[in-house]
Motif scaffolding. Structure first.
Motif, PDB file in Angstrom:
ATOM      1  N   LEU A  19     -13.335 -51.721   8.182  1.00  0.00           N
ATOM      2  CA  LEU A  19     -12.394 -52.826   8.387  1.00  0.00           C
ATOM      3  C   LEU A  19     -12.351 -53.227   9.855  1.00  0.00           C
TER       4      LEU A  19
ATOM      5  N   PHE B 150     -10.352 -55.119   0.605  1.00  0.00           N
ATOM      6  CA  PHE B 150     -11.500 -54.255   0.310  1.00  0.00           C
ATOM      7  C   PHE B 150     -11.324 -53.656  -1.077  1.00  0.00           C
TER       8      PHE B 150
ATOM      9  N   VAL C 277     -16.041 -55.448   1.427  1.00  0.00           N
ATOM     10  CA  VAL C 277     -14.995 -55.988   2.298  1.00  0.00           C
ATOM     11  C   VAL C 277     -15.067 -57.512   2.242  1.00  0.00           C
TER      12      VAL C 277
END
Length: 376
Positions: free
Chosen positions: A177, A257, A267
């Motif tokens: 992320l 995600f 993602v």
């Protein structure tokens, strides 16, 4: 009544500071392009390989759908047709006579009254509503725009809480992320990138074994043309033509995600960036805005199962919509139109689109066109 304090009892500086902190806690923080012929060929080959169950180029990171999802109108010289949205105003429920100055009087500025929107956690159900338009100025470059309530720059890219997915720990998900955020920031907000520099951080996130994509991006940055357009991934302006009006780019969007195919981590990022611009040179005061929406699907595969580069993300899709940039110009820069400019290039022919409408999903099959937007 005896012993009861008067309505006009003044409050101390300490009480006032506590009140402001309490009130602050109550407010939540917060053009489409036609793919190149070469890109279409790359994607078609990857699709065929994926349909046969083959891993492209001896590695497995899923089918590269960046081109099919990117099909659509080229950069557009948008015609301004509409009106902006209402500004969210934080109202303090306290007697005005107890407040210093006159925050609710006619002297209060829009900038002071505006309140940041809470972070976007789901796709909106409708576009932002509109109010009477206001003219953007150097002092208030987002006047008359929904972006006035967007977060500033990277603060608008809020990461979801990382949790374990399949074989990936919460820590590894969190790293993916953060890498996605780094890519978005470097590609769309970094001053070097915006002035036409090389986005090294963004390129460093991408799986190097996606050789055709990497070569395509490198060529587009070095020698842009119709088949190699860096604007498909990066936001860039010609510093000899325009500069940012101020130092703030407004950002709004969301990142999610989930478990992907074949044990991967998928993602998804969907963000809108709003750039206020003035012409280069001294004395320029007219402000124009360019609105860029970017949709990214990235994939992380387990290096224990597939021949991938540890710590890198594969790009599954990159799509964009660009509002207020000249059609059919392939020099690697966005070219915003100003109200004072004499119209040039092809006349808008497509349907009108609201670039702030994040409730709609960009159509991967939209036709190539030079369209219009209802507002910037």
């Amino acid at each position: 009544m005896a012993g009861q304090p008067s309505d006009e009892t003044p409050i101390s500086d300490d009480e006032w500071e506590r009140f402001l902190k309490d009130a602050e806690r109550e407010i939540p923080a917060s053009a489409p392009k036609e793919p190149s012929a070469r890109a279409r060929m790359v994607t078609a080959r990857l699709r065929e390989q994926d349909a046969r169950g083959q891993a492209p180029e001896a590695w497995r990171a899923g089918p590269d759908r960046r081109v099919t999802e990117r099909r659509g109108a080229r950069r557009r010289l948008w015609a301004i047709l509409g009106v902006p949205v209402a500004i969210v105003v934080a109202l303090v429920a306290v007697k005005p006579s107890l407040l210093p100055g006159n925050p609710f009087g006619s002297g209060a500025s829009d900038a002071a009254a505006a309140s940041p929107l809470p972070a976007e956690t789901a796709r909106p159900t409708a576009p932002p509503s509109s109010v009477a338009p206001d003219t953007a100025t150097l002092a208030d470059p987002f006047a008359g725009s929904p972006a006035k309530d967007y977060a500033d720059g990277a603060a608008g890219i809020v990461l979801p809480k990382a949790t374990a997915v399949g074989t990936f720990s919460a820590a590894r998900v969190g790293q993916a992320l953060r890498q996605t955020r780094e890519l978005l920031v470097d590609a769309n907000l970094d001053p070097v990138t915006l002035r036409g520099g090389r986005p090294e951080t963004a390129l460093g996130v991408i799986e190097p074994k996606q050789t055709e994509l990497v070569q395509l991006l490198n060529t587009s940055l070095r020698k842009p043309d119709r088949d190699h357009d860096p604007l498909t991934m990066f936001s860039r302006f010609d510093p000899d033509e325009v500069r940012l009006a101020g130092d703030v780019v407004k950002t709004r969007g969301r990142m999610t995600f989930e478990a992907g195919e074949d044990g991967s981590l998928a993602v998804h990022a969907d963000y809108t960036f709003v750039y206020p611009l003035v012409k280069a040179g001294d004395g320029a005061t007219e402000v124009a805005r360019t609105v860029v929406r970017r949709v990214l699907d990235l994939r992380l595969d387990d290096p224990a199962r597939y021949q991938v580069t540890p710590g890198k993300l594969a790009v599954q899709r990159y799509d964009q919509e660009i509002g207020n940039s000249a059609c059919d110009v392939y020099d690697g820069f966005l070219h915003p139109g100003f109200d004072s400019d004499t119209p040039t290039g092809p006349s808008p022919s497509g349907s009108a689109v609201d670039p702030y409408d994040r409730s709609r999903t960009p159509d991967p099959n939209r036709e190539e066109e030079c369209g219009t937007v209802t507002r910037t």
